[in-house]
Each structure stands twice: as C-alpha cells, then as structure tokens.
Design a protein around this motif. Sequence first.
Motif, PDB file in Angstrom:
ATOM      1  N   UNK A  82       0.630  -1.067  -0.142  1.00  8.54           N
ATOM      2  CA  UNK A  82      -0.126   0.046  -0.176  1.00  8.54           C
ATOM      3  C   UNK A  82       0.982   1.441  -0.035  1.00  8.54           C
ATOM      4  N   UNK A  83       1.837   1.334   0.835  1.00  4.95           N
ATOM      5  CA  UNK A  83       2.886   2.350   0.751  1.00  4.95           C
ATOM      6  C   UNK A  83       3.458   2.811  -0.380  1.00  4.95           C
ATOM      7  N   UNK A 143      -4.538   2.374   7.385  1.00  6.86           N
ATOM      8  CA  UNK A 143      -3.248   2.908   8.157  1.00  6.86           C
ATOM      9  C   UNK A 143      -2.413   1.474   8.338  1.00  6.86           C
ATOM     10  N   UNK A 144      -3.250   0.434   8.683  1.00  5.02           N
ATOM     11  CA  UNK A 144      -2.588  -0.855   9.111  1.00  5.02           C
ATOM     12  C   UNK A 144      -2.268  -1.658   7.808  1.00  5.02           C
ATOM     13  N   UNK A 145      -2.698  -1.278   6.600  1.00  4.23           N
ATOM     14  CA  UNK A 145      -2.276  -1.900   5.353  1.00  4.23           C
ATOM     15  C   UNK A 145      -1.277  -1.480   4.459  1.00  4.23           C
ATOM     16  N   UNK A 146      -0.511  -0.245   5.013  1.00  7.55           N
ATOM     17  CA  UNK A 146       0.533   0.441   4.135  1.00  7.55           C
ATOM     18  C   UNK A 146       1.577  -0.571   3.890  1.00  7.55           C
ATOM     19  N   UNK A 147       1.802  -1.529   4.818  1.00  2.00           N
ATOM     20  CA  UNK A 147       2.958  -2.722   4.548  1.00  2.00           C
ATOM     21  C   UNK A 147       2.403  -3.975   3.939  1.00  2.00           C
ATOM     22  N   UNK A 148       1.147  -4.094   3.722  1.00  4.38           N
ATOM     23  CA  UNK A 148       0.620  -5.343   3.190  1.00  4.38           C
ATOM     24  C   UNK A 148       0.688  -5.314   1.480  1.00  4.38           C
ATOM     25  N   UNK A 149       0.696  -6.414   0.952  1.00  3.25           N
ATOM     26  CA  UNK A 149       0.877  -6.391  -0.613  1.00  3.25           C
ATOM     27  C   UNK A 149      -0.589  -6.405  -1.198  1.00  3.25           C
ATOM     28  N   UNK A 150      -0.787  -5.679  -2.117  1.00  4.29           N
ATOM     29  CA  UNK A 150      -2.305  -5.708  -2.769  1.00  4.29           C
ATOM     30  C   UNK A 150      -2.733  -7.187  -3.027  1.00  4.29           C
ATOM     31  N   UNK A 151      -1.683  -7.886  -3.387  1.00 10.34           N
ATOM     32  CA  UNK A 151      -2.380  -9.364  -3.776  1.00 10.34           C
ATOM     33  C   UNK A 151      -2.836 -10.131  -2.485  1.00 10.34           C
ATOM     34  N   UNK A 152      -2.737  -9.628  -1.463  1.00  8.90           N
ATOM     35  CA  UNK A 152      -3.234 -10.268  -0.076  1.00  8.90           C
ATOM     36  C   UNK A 152      -4.379  -9.532   0.473  1.00  8.90           C
ATOM     37  N   UNK A 153      -4.740  -8.255  -0.123  1.00  3.87           N
ATOM     38  CA  UNK A 153      -5.886  -7.292   0.356  1.00  3.87           C
ATOM     39  C   UNK A 153      -7.151  -7.819   0.037  1.00  3.87           C
ATOM     40  N   UNK A 154      -8.147  -7.247   0.587  1.00  2.00           N
ATOM     41  CA  UNK A 154      -9.623  -7.610   0.242  1.00  2.00           C
ATOM     42  C   UNK A 154      -9.840  -6.604  -0.838  1.00  2.00           C
ATOM     43  N   UNK A 167      -8.381  -2.626  -1.165  1.00  2.00           N
ATOM     44  CA  UNK A 167      -7.748  -2.093  -2.493  1.00  2.00           C
ATOM     45  C   UNK A 167      -8.527  -0.933  -3.073  1.00  2.00           C
ATOM     46  N   UNK A 168      -9.707  -0.903  -2.970  1.00  2.00           N
ATOM     47  CA  UNK A 168     -10.579   0.370  -3.548  1.00  2.00           C
ATOM     48  C   UNK A 168     -10.474   1.480  -2.300  1.00  2.00           C
ATOM     49  N   UNK A 169     -10.368   1.158  -1.062  1.00  2.50           N
ATOM     50  CA  UNK A 169      -9.997   2.414  -0.377  1.00  2.50           C
ATOM     51  C   UNK A 169      -8.406   2.977  -0.329  1.00  2.50           C
TER      52      UNK A 169
END
Length: 205
Positions: free
Chosen positions: A92-93, A119-130, A134-136
């Motif tokens: 995300x970042x 804020x908690x998803x900045x270090x997560x990869x898009x492939x692992x996100x809902x 992703x839309x947010x």
Amino acid sequence: MTMLLTAEGLCMRYGGQVVFEDLHLAFGAGAVALVGRNGAGKSTLLALLAGLDAPQAGRVLVCGHDLARGQGARAALAWVPDASVAYDFMTGDEFLRMVQALRGCAGPHRALLEGFGIAAYLGARFGDMSLGTRKKLMLAAGLMGDAQVVLMDEPTNGIDADARAFLVDQIKARAHKRLVLFSTHDRDLIALTGARVQALPARDA
C-alpha cells in the motif's frame, strides 16, 4: 463561475456503435454525479476526461489546459478507477508513493489513511488485500494532494459503511473549491453529498 473541466465536441465510437457524438460539457467547482444506465458510457467518458483514452474527435480542458498537451492539465487532475490498478506485489505504501511521484503531489495525511481505515495496510501487498481495502487505497490516492479536478468511477463499490461515510465527508469538504465528478448508481451518495446530477443518454458502450 470558473470552469475547471470542459469537454468540447467529444466523439467516441466502438465499431459501428456511437458512444458520444459532439458531446459538450463544462463543470465548475462542486460535486457532480454522472448517472445513466449500464452501457450508457459513464466509464468511457471518465476514461476520456482522465486522459486514459483519447477521443476520436474533440478535446478536454482541465483548468484551461488541453489534456492532450503537456503536464499542466494532468497536474491538476486526480483519477480514482473502479478497480485496482496496482500490481499485486506492491505494498500500500509503495503504491501511494508511486502515485505521489507521478502526480507531483503531497502524500496522504494521516487523517485520510485513518478515515478510510487503511493505515494498518500500508505494509501489506495488494495481492493479499481484500477488494474493499484495495478500493480504499485507490480513493486515498485520488484524494491526496490538492488536485482541482477529482474523477471517480463508482467510488462506493465494495467499501464498508464507515469508509462510505468518510468519503461523503471528503467530497463535501472539497466541493466548495474543487470539482469532484463521480459516476455512481448509489442514489444515497448523491443525496448525502448534495451532488448535481449529470445524466448521460441511454446508449450502449
């Protein structure tokens, strides 16, 4: 009223199907909802206004700058697609920093990240996100900085109620001095933002 976004004589066809023919639009500051049935050409029009596609005739002006020429128009424009445009391997970042570099704008304020709950998803990869997360992130990327024209394609698709309420507040806060133009089937979003309705004719896109 100063016009922030103008479409002059836009024409677009796919095969033998006319999507737009000599379309003229002009928008000043405010919230505007682009409505029409499925296939009316809402996403096609937004892609033209965002500079993702080139019209077969006509031109688009952003803050008086021709979108097809130079960076003046693009510097004043932000785009929020319906679907994620980030690579699955990006965090995300990394995505937000990429958009920041491409647009030459400031990064998102903490309040924007917290308002959308990302804020908690900045270090997560898009492939692992809902899909909603992703839309947010797409919404945060489009709303960061000081773009005079913000275009959004179905901005409430897939987001939760808290994020939707925050989005409404963000649109209302910007509308007094910027243009926020969004396509939507969400009638409540139109009512809550006080958006002016711009209807498209019923054509197949």
